[in-house]
Write a protein that holds these residues in place. Structure first.
Motif, PDB file in Angstrom:
ATOM      1  N   ALA A 168      36.231  49.098  44.570  1.00 29.84           N
ATOM      2  CA  ALA A 168      35.228  48.318  43.842  1.00 29.84           C
ATOM      3  C   ALA A 168      35.166  48.754  42.378  1.00 29.84           C
ATOM      4  O   ALA A 168      35.035  47.927  41.470  1.00 29.84           O
ATOM      5  N   ARG A 169      35.299  50.043  42.141  1.00 30.10           N
ATOM      6  CA  ARG A 169      35.233  50.556  40.768  1.00 30.10           C
ATOM      7  C   ARG A 169      36.402  50.075  39.906  1.00 30.10           C
ATOM      8  O   ARG A 169      36.320  50.135  38.687  1.00 30.10           O
ATOM      9  N   THR A 170      37.481  49.588  40.520  1.00 31.61           N
ATOM     10  CA  THR A 170      38.594  49.065  39.717  1.00 31.61           C
ATOM     11  C   THR A 170      38.268  47.716  39.096  1.00 31.61           C
ATOM     12  O   THR A 170      38.951  47.295  38.167  1.00 31.61           O
ATOM     13  N   VAL A 171      37.223  47.035  39.599  1.00 29.15           N
ATOM     14  CA  VAL A 171      36.861  45.718  39.055  1.00 29.15           C
ATOM     15  C   VAL A 171      35.428  45.636  38.538  1.00 29.15           C
ATOM     16  O   VAL A 171      35.108  44.736  37.771  1.00 29.15           O
ATOM     17  N   VAL A 172      34.560  46.543  38.971  1.00 33.57           N
ATOM     18  CA  VAL A 172      33.167  46.540  38.520  1.00 33.57           C
ATOM     19  C   VAL A 172      33.050  47.552  37.386  1.00 33.57           C
ATOM     20  O   VAL A 172      33.408  48.713  37.542  1.00 33.57           O
ATOM     21  N   GLY A 173      32.546  47.108  36.253  1.00 29.83           N
ATOM     22  CA  GLY A 173      32.443  47.966  35.073  1.00 29.83           C
ATOM     23  C   GLY A 173      31.508  49.142  35.261  1.00 29.83           C
ATOM     24  O   GLY A 173      30.633  49.135  36.126  1.00 29.83           O
ATOM     25  N   GLU A 174      31.694  50.142  34.429  1.00 28.84           N
ATOM     26  CA  GLU A 174      30.860  51.341  34.466  1.00 28.84           C
ATOM     27  C   GLU A 174      29.418  51.054  34.059  1.00 28.84           C
ATOM     28  O   GLU A 174      28.543  51.880  34.285  1.00 28.84           O
ATOM     29  N   ASP A 175      29.172  49.893  33.470  1.00 24.78           N
ATOM     30  CA  ASP A 175      27.816  49.535  33.066  1.00 24.78           C
ATOM     31  C   ASP A 175      26.973  49.050  34.242  1.00 24.78           C
ATOM     32  O   ASP A 175      25.808  48.726  34.080  1.00 24.78           O
ATOM     33  N   LYS A 176      27.567  49.014  35.459  1.00 26.78           N
ATOM     34  CA  LYS A 176      26.839  48.576  36.646  1.00 26.78           C
ATOM     35  C   LYS A 176      26.913  49.636  37.729  1.00 26.78           C
ATOM     36  O   LYS A 176      27.931  50.300  37.906  1.00 26.78           O
ATOM     37  N   ASP A 177      25.795  49.779  38.445  1.00 24.59           N
ATOM     38  CA  ASP A 177      25.766  50.604  39.647  1.00 24.59           C
ATOM     39  C   ASP A 177      26.226  49.746  40.807  1.00 24.59           C
ATOM     40  O   ASP A 177      26.012  48.524  40.802  1.00 24.59           O
ATOM     41  N   ILE A 178      26.851  50.358  41.788  1.00 22.51           N
ATOM     42  CA  ILE A 178      27.192  49.618  43.002  1.00 22.51           C
ATOM     43  C   ILE A 178      26.477  50.279  44.173  1.00 22.51           C
ATOM     44  O   ILE A 178      26.377  51.501  44.253  1.00 22.51           O
TER      45      ILE A 178
END
Length: 187
Positions: free
Chosen positions: A114-124
């Motif tokens: 998920a971290r490969t597509v969700v930016g660091e500006d968002k929590d998952i």
């Protein structure tokens, strides 16, 4: 250390006993159910008869176990591949990869994917983790753990994780994870 109580049903006649190390346990004055002693013997044979095992008290103990068994192979946008070898420490009493370890590894690979597509500006946040245990991976089996993005939007990311035997590529476990994406809270 005190042995855990073998009483399964709460009793109105329970008394609290304090041991020398400050821990308290409840002992029943009535007799245990007939199956209690056989269940306790089973738990003792697994090595989990004492709920206060010292080795497992360290912070994030299971991450250490996982990090020693899960090795990253490739990381690309929307895809992560890892390898693992089933060792005795991560097996169940039947000699197969423990279901909890499968779940923990699936979660780790899903987060990385998920971290490969969700930016660091968002929590998952993990909202769902579904696992199908299709077969068993026995001791010394080498597995490929593949994570791939199914869909990633503004608020939700779906990840598929497959555990395959390295030699035959036989699918042994399949998992799907749903993550909720949200902006990092500013305090």
């Amino acid at each position: 250390m005190t042995k855990p109580s073998s009483t399964f049903a709460p009793s109105q006649e329970q008394k609290t006993v304090s041991s020398s190390d400050g821990a308290t346990t409840a002992e029943s004055e009535e007799r245990s159910p007939p199956y209690a002693s056989s269940v306790m013997r089973f738990l003792e044979s697994l090595g989990i008869s004492d709920p206060r095992v010292e080795n497992y008290g360290s912070k994030d103990f299971y991450s250490v176990i996982l990090c020693n068994h899960l090795k990253t192979h490739t990381v690309q946008r929307g895809h992560v591949t890892c390898f693992t070898t089933v060792k005795p420490i991560i097996t169940n009493s039947f000699g197969g990869l423990h279901g909890g370890v499968v779940a923990a590894m699936a979660e780790r690979v899903a987060i990385a994917t998920a971290r490969t597509v969700v930016g660091e500006d968002k929590d998952i946040f993990l909202g769902e983790l579904a696992i199908s245990y299709l077969s068993s991976a026995t001791i010394n089996a080498e597995l490929i753990v593949d994570g791939s993005v199914i869909r990633s939007g503004r608020n939700i990311t779906l990840i598929a994780i497959e555990f395959k035997m390295r030699e035959t590529e036989k699918l042994v476990y399949s998992s799907r994870a749903t993550f909720y994406n949200s902006p990092i809270a500013k305090l």
